[in-house]
Design a protein around this motif. Sequence first.
Motif, short mmCIF file in Angstrom:
data_model
loop_
_atom_site.label_atom_id
_atom_site.label_comp_id
_atom_site.label_asym_id
_atom_site.label_seq_id
_atom_site.Cartn_x
_atom_site.Cartn_y
_atom_site.Cartn_z
N MET A 66 15.66 -41.90 4.75
CA MET A 66 16.41 -40.33 4.70
C MET A 66 16.75 -39.97 6.03
N SER A 67 17.98 -39.24 6.23
CA SER A 67 18.49 -38.64 7.26
C SER A 67 18.09 -37.41 6.94
N ASP A 68 18.29 -36.38 8.07
CA ASP A 68 18.20 -34.83 8.90
C ASP A 68 19.12 -34.33 8.72
N LYS A 69 20.36 -35.11 8.41
CA LYS A 69 21.83 -34.43 8.73
C LYS A 69 22.68 -33.63 8.07
N PRO A 70 22.83 -32.77 8.24
CA PRO A 70 23.12 -31.96 6.92
C PRO A 70 24.28 -32.26 6.11
N ILE A 71 24.33 -32.47 4.72
CA ILE A 71 25.63 -32.36 3.95
C ILE A 71 25.71 -31.50 2.76
N LEU A 72 27.23 -31.52 2.31
CA LEU A 72 28.00 -30.91 1.99
C LEU A 72 26.83 -30.90 0.45
N ARG A 73 25.92 -29.47 0.23
CA ARG A 73 25.12 -29.43 -1.33
C ARG A 73 25.88 -28.28 -2.51
N LEU A 74 26.13 -29.02 -3.45
CA LEU A 74 26.34 -27.89 -4.35
C LEU A 74 25.37 -26.86 -5.01
N THR A 75 25.77 -26.23 -4.99
CA THR A 75 24.47 -25.53 -5.44
C THR A 75 25.05 -24.03 -7.16
N VAL A 76 24.15 -24.15 -8.29
CA VAL A 76 24.81 -22.99 -9.07
C VAL A 76 24.01 -22.72 -10.00
N THR A 77 24.30 -20.63 -9.31
CA THR A 77 23.50 -20.02 -9.10
C THR A 77 23.66 -19.34 -10.78
N ARG A 78 23.33 -18.40 -11.52
CA ARG A 78 23.57 -17.41 -12.24
C ARG A 78 23.18 -16.06 -12.23
N LEU A 79 23.71 -15.62 -12.13
CA LEU A 79 23.65 -14.03 -12.37
C LEU A 79 23.95 -13.64 -13.91
N VAL A 80 22.95 -12.48 -13.90
CA VAL A 80 22.83 -12.33 -15.77
C VAL A 80 22.87 -10.30 -15.79
N GLY A 81 23.69 -9.88 -16.41
CA GLY A 81 23.77 -8.77 -17.11
C GLY A 81 23.97 -8.25 -18.39
N PRO A 82 23.83 -6.75 -18.69
CA PRO A 82 24.52 -6.83 -19.81
C PRO A 82 25.95 -7.19 -20.10
N ALA A 83 25.97 -7.01 -21.66
CA ALA A 83 27.18 -7.64 -21.78
C ALA A 83 28.19 -6.69 -22.05
N ALA A 84 27.81 -5.26 -21.54
CA ALA A 84 28.55 -4.32 -22.00
C ALA A 84 28.91 -4.05 -20.38
N ALA A 85 27.99 -4.47 -19.34
CA ALA A 85 28.64 -4.40 -18.41
C ALA A 85 29.92 -5.09 -17.54
N PRO A 86 30.99 -3.26 -16.98
CA PRO A 86 31.61 -3.47 -16.81
C PRO A 86 32.40 -4.75 -15.39
N GLU A 87 33.41 -5.23 -16.07
CA GLU A 87 33.88 -6.66 -15.79
C GLU A 87 33.35 -6.79 -13.81
N VAL A 88 32.89 -8.06 -13.95
CA VAL A 88 33.75 -8.35 -11.84
C VAL A 88 34.17 -8.97 -11.81
N ALA A 89 35.51 -8.56 -11.27
CA ALA A 89 36.65 -9.20 -10.22
C ALA A 89 36.10 -10.60 -9.30
N PRO A 90 36.17 -11.78 -10.20
CA PRO A 90 36.30 -12.81 -9.26
C PRO A 90 36.45 -12.52 -7.98
N GLN A 91 37.03 -12.48 -7.57
CA GLN A 91 37.82 -12.35 -6.24
C GLN A 91 36.85 -11.54 -5.46
N TRP A 92 37.03 -10.68 -6.19
CA TRP A 92 36.00 -9.38 -5.53
C TRP A 92 34.58 -9.84 -5.33
N LEU A 93 33.94 -10.48 -6.36
CA LEU A 93 32.79 -10.96 -6.00
C LEU A 93 32.63 -12.41 -4.87
#
Length: 93
Positions: free
Chosen positions: A1-28
Amino acid sequence: MSDKPILRLTVTRLVGPAAAPEVAPQWLTGHLWGQARAEDRLEHVRVRVTPGRIGVALFLLAAEDRGARRSARSICARALDASDELRDWHLAE
Protein backbone atom coordinates in the motif's frame (compact mmCIF):
# COMPACT_ATOMS: atom_id res chain seq x y z
CA MET A 1 0.00 0.00 0.00
CA SER A 2 1.22 3.47 -0.87
CA ASP A 3 1.04 6.69 1.13
CA LYS A 4 0.63 8.55 -2.13
CA PRO A 5 -2.64 10.51 -2.19
CA ILE A 6 -5.21 9.45 -4.74
CA LEU A 7 -8.58 10.91 -5.65
CA ARG A 8 -11.20 9.51 -3.29
CA LEU A 9 -14.97 9.88 -3.43
CA THR A 10 -16.83 10.52 -0.20
CA VAL A 11 -20.60 10.67 0.05
CA THR A 12 -22.15 12.56 2.93
CA ARG A 13 -25.77 13.34 3.68
CA LEU A 14 -27.23 16.39 5.31
CA VAL A 15 -30.70 16.00 6.77
CA GLY A 16 -33.24 18.62 7.68
CA PRO A 17 -36.94 19.23 7.94
CA ALA A 18 -38.93 18.33 4.82
CA ALA A 19 -40.61 21.75 5.04
CA ALA A 20 -37.30 23.65 5.14
CA PRO A 21 -36.79 26.18 2.36
CA GLU A 22 -35.08 24.53 -0.60
CA VAL A 23 -31.35 25.02 -0.76
CA ALA A 24 -30.03 25.90 -4.22
CA PRO A 25 -27.48 23.26 -5.28
CA GLN A 26 -25.29 25.89 -6.99
CA TRP A 27 -25.21 28.00 -3.85
CA LEU A 28 -24.36 25.02 -1.63
CA THR A 29 -21.62 23.89 -4.01
CA GLY A 30 -19.98 27.32 -3.78
CA HIS A 31 -20.48 27.42 -0.02
CA LEU A 32 -18.77 24.05 0.42
CA TRP A 33 -15.84 25.24 -1.72
CA GLY A 34 -15.65 28.33 0.48
CA GLN A 35 -15.37 26.23 3.63
CA ALA A 36 -12.67 23.91 2.28
CA ARG A 37 -9.13 24.47 3.49
CA ALA A 38 -5.95 23.73 1.58
CA GLU A 39 -5.23 20.73 3.79
CA ASP A 40 -8.62 19.20 2.85
CA ARG A 41 -7.33 18.81 -0.72
CA LEU A 42 -10.81 19.16 -2.22
CA GLU A 43 -10.93 18.55 -5.97
CA HIS A 44 -14.62 18.40 -6.94
CA VAL A 45 -18.09 18.86 -5.41
CA ARG A 46 -21.50 17.48 -6.45
CA VAL A 47 -24.70 18.31 -4.58
CA ARG A 48 -28.17 16.83 -4.94
CA VAL A 49 -31.04 18.45 -3.06
CA THR A 50 -34.36 16.78 -2.26
CA PRO A 51 -36.90 17.71 0.44
CA GLY A 52 -35.35 16.99 3.82
CA ARG A 53 -32.13 15.55 2.40
CA ILE A 54 -29.01 16.83 0.67
CA GLY A 55 -26.52 14.42 -0.85
CA VAL A 56 -22.98 15.75 -0.97
CA ALA A 57 -20.31 13.99 -3.03
CA LEU A 58 -16.82 15.32 -2.44
CA PHE A 59 -13.74 14.18 -4.31
CA LEU A 60 -10.59 14.69 -2.24
CA LEU A 61 -6.95 13.79 -2.62
CA ALA A 62 -6.08 11.56 0.32
CA ALA A 63 -3.75 8.68 1.14
CA GLU A 64 -6.53 6.71 2.84
CA ASP A 65 -10.33 6.54 2.91
CA ARG A 66 -10.48 7.48 6.59
CA GLY A 67 -8.66 10.75 5.98
CA ALA A 68 -10.93 11.58 3.04
CA ARG A 69 -14.06 10.91 5.11
CA ARG A 70 -12.71 13.01 7.98
CA SER A 71 -11.99 15.94 5.65
CA ALA A 72 -15.40 15.63 3.98
CA ARG A 73 -17.24 15.69 7.30
CA SER A 74 -15.14 18.66 8.45
CA ILE A 75 -15.95 20.64 5.30
CA CYS A 76 -19.67 19.90 5.72
CA ALA A 77 -19.61 20.76 9.44
CA ARG A 78 -17.92 24.09 8.73
CA ALA A 79 -20.49 24.79 6.01
CA LEU A 80 -23.35 24.10 8.42
CA ASP A 81 -21.80 26.28 11.14
CA ALA A 82 -21.14 29.18 8.78
CA SER A 83 -24.60 29.51 7.25
CA ASP A 84 -27.97 30.75 8.48
CA GLU A 85 -29.54 29.06 5.41
CA LEU A 86 -28.48 25.68 6.82
CA ARG A 87 -29.36 26.28 10.49
CA ASP A 88 -32.04 23.54 10.50
CA TRP A 89 -29.77 21.00 8.79
CA HIS A 90 -27.26 18.55 10.28
CA LEU A 91 -24.87 15.80 9.22
CA ALA A 92 -26.46 12.36 8.97
CA GLU A 93 -24.81 9.75 11.15
